[in-house]
Design an enzyme around this catalytic site. Structure first.
Site, PDB file in Angstrom:
ATOM      1  CG  HIS A   1      -1.561  -5.627 -13.743  1.00 40.37           C
ATOM      2  ND1 HIS A   1      -2.297  -4.942 -14.678  1.00 40.37           N
ATOM      3  CD2 HIS A   1      -2.271  -5.563 -12.591  1.00 40.37           C
ATOM      4  CE1 HIS A   1      -3.409  -4.481 -14.115  1.00 40.37           C
ATOM      5  NE2 HIS A   1      -3.425  -4.838 -12.853  1.00 40.37           N
TER       6      HIS A   1
ATOM      7  CG  ASP B   1      -3.858   0.371  -6.311  1.00 39.33           C
ATOM      8  OD1 ASP B   1      -4.962   0.882  -6.491  1.00 39.33           O
ATOM      9  OD2 ASP B   1      -3.223  -0.204  -7.226  1.00 39.33           O
TER      10      ASP B   1
ATOM     11  CB  SER C   1      -7.501  -2.109 -15.311  1.00 37.07           C
ATOM     12  OG  SER C   1      -6.432  -2.912 -14.859  1.00 37.07           O
TER      13      SER C   1
HETATM   14  P1  AMP Z   1      -5.464  -4.395  -9.859  1.00 38.48           P
HETATM   15  O1  AMP Z   1      -5.589  -5.420 -10.937  1.00 38.48           O
HETATM   16  O2  AMP Z   1      -5.823  -3.016 -10.285  1.00 38.48           O
HETATM   17  O3  AMP Z   1      -6.119  -4.827  -8.573  1.00 38.48           O
HETATM   18  O4  AMP Z   1      -3.913  -4.293  -9.536  1.00 38.48           O
HETATM   19  C1  AMP Z   1      -3.162  -5.434  -9.187  1.00 38.48           C
HETATM   20  C2  AMP Z   1      -1.834  -4.988  -8.669  1.00 38.48           C
HETATM   21  O5  AMP Z   1      -1.139  -4.263  -9.674  1.00 38.48           O
HETATM   22  C3  AMP Z   1      -1.947  -4.062  -7.458  1.00 38.48           C
HETATM   23  O6  AMP Z   1      -0.951  -4.413  -6.513  1.00 38.48           O
HETATM   24  C4  AMP Z   1      -1.696  -2.714  -8.053  1.00 38.48           C
HETATM   25  O7  AMP Z   1      -1.163  -1.792  -7.134  1.00 38.48           O
HETATM   26  C5  AMP Z   1      -0.685  -3.040  -9.142  1.00 38.48           C
HETATM   27  N1  AMP Z   1      -0.676  -1.976 -10.154  1.00 38.48           N
HETATM   28  C6  AMP Z   1      -1.735  -1.488 -10.846  1.00 38.48           C
HETATM   29  N2  AMP Z   1      -1.352  -0.477 -11.645  1.00 38.48           N
HETATM   30  C7  AMP Z   1      -0.012  -0.303 -11.453  1.00 38.48           C
HETATM   31  C8  AMP Z   1       0.966   0.590 -11.965  1.00 38.48           C
HETATM   32  N3  AMP Z   1       0.663   1.529 -12.863  1.00 38.48           N
HETATM   33  N4  AMP Z   1       2.234   0.454 -11.520  1.00 38.48           N
HETATM   34  C9  AMP Z   1       2.562  -0.487 -10.605  1.00 38.48           C
HETATM   35  N5  AMP Z   1       1.693  -1.366 -10.086  1.00 38.48           N
HETATM   36  C10 AMP Z   1       0.419  -1.277 -10.492  1.00 38.48           C
END
Ligand code: AMP
Length: 281
Positions: free
Chosen positions: A37, A150, A186
């Site tokens: 993030h 994602d 997460s």
């Molecule tokens: P989330 O909180 O899981 O909905 O993720 C929020 C954003 O962070 C989304 O655009 C995810 O694709 C990105 N994200 C989550 N994990 C990673 C990672 N390991 N590397 C890059 N972006 C990430």
């Protein structure tokens, strides 16, 4: 840094910043923040005058109630990270702020959501489109940042922006991994130390398969990756698909597309993890 809780607060702030000519960058998240993030946040700060990060665990994108209940919530720690990173505003709304009325909109993304996550998590991407379009409507960002972790979600967001003709630039960011190779997520917080060691095999196998593809056809590569991962205690592959990176439709031959990506979902114990790897393009 300010923490905003209501739609009105965000709209008022954004309106006054915009009238003074500020460009606004936005990073939507569900919290439980990690370096993945924070890489999005860093780019957002670099590209824009103002960086807004939302933290909202969106119920409409969870097809599994248990997963929603168990999703980690760490607002205090998240706020510290974001303050240190130099974020201007956190938007941490309640469910009532985002959905004063139930959102009944049904999006149609054609074939993009008929594969992979779309098949295994019915309704998931409709929920993602509901929340992201609602957040875009509130924040009205110039740019919004999404992770390639994602991979299918990114394609869905791009399709949604096109369909709704929204004036926002979508900025993709590469997957951030632990030194071990494990893609940051997460959900990793729910793994035991032993499970985390085992989960490393997911990225290791994907990386190794870039060698296998040189001598194996697509179907055999899929089988080898799947069999290898299923041979580990606690790992169970839900799907492994090798797809055209633009259309997300499965390819049969390595020559079928110029941009080819392998996308995987694996259960490690009860925790569902996703990852992907670029083979071509
Ligand atoms: P989330 O909180 O899981 O909905 O993720 C929020 C954003 O962070 C989304 O655009 C995810 O694709 C990105 N994200 C989550 N994990 C990673 C990672 N390991 N590397 C890059 N972006 C990430």
């Amino acid at each position: 840094m300010e923490v905003l809780k209501t739609v009105k607060e965000v709209q008022d702030k954004v309106a006054s910043l915009r009238s003074s000519g500020a460009e606004i960058g936005f990073v939507p998240t569900m919290g439980a923040l990690h370096q993945g993030h924070l890489s999005l946040v860093g780019q957002c700060i670099a590209d824009n005058d103002i960086c807004i990060v939302s933290i909202f665990v969106n119920p409409t994108q969870f097809n599994n109630k248990e997963d929603l209940i168990k999703y980690p919530r760490t607002l205090e720690r998240d706020s510290q990270y974001l303050e240190e990173a130099g974020v201007d505003f956190i938007f941490a709304p309640s469910e009532e702020e985002i959905y004063p009325e139930p959102d009944t909109r049904q999006f149609d993304f054609g074939q993009i959501d008929k594969v992979m996550e779309g098949v295994h998590r019915p309704g998931h991407f409709n929920g993602v489109a509901q929340v992201v379009s609602r957040l875009f409507d509130i924040v009205k960002p110039d740019r919004a940042y999404f992770g390639e972790k994602d991979f299918q979600q990114l394609a869905i967001i791009r399709a949604m922006v096109k369909q709704l003709a929204l004036p926002v630039q979508i900025v993709p960011m590469p997957i951030v991994r632990e030194a071990s190779g494990l893609a940051l997520s997460s959900r990793n917080e729910r793994l035991t130390a032993k499970q985390k060691d085992i989960a490393v095999n997911i990225s290791e196998t994907l990386f190794e398969s870039r060698q296998w593809m040189k001598s194996l056809p697509v179907q055999d590569t899929i089988k080898k990756v799947t069999d290898r991962l299923n041979s580990f205690d606690e790992l169970s592959v839900e799907y492994y698909e090798i797809v055209d990176g633009y259309t997300l439709q499965p390819v049969k031959e390595w020559d079928d597309a110029a941009y080819i990506v392998g996308c995987i979902a694996v259960f490690c114990g009860e925790v569902r993890l996703i990852d992907n790897i670029v083979y071509k393009g």
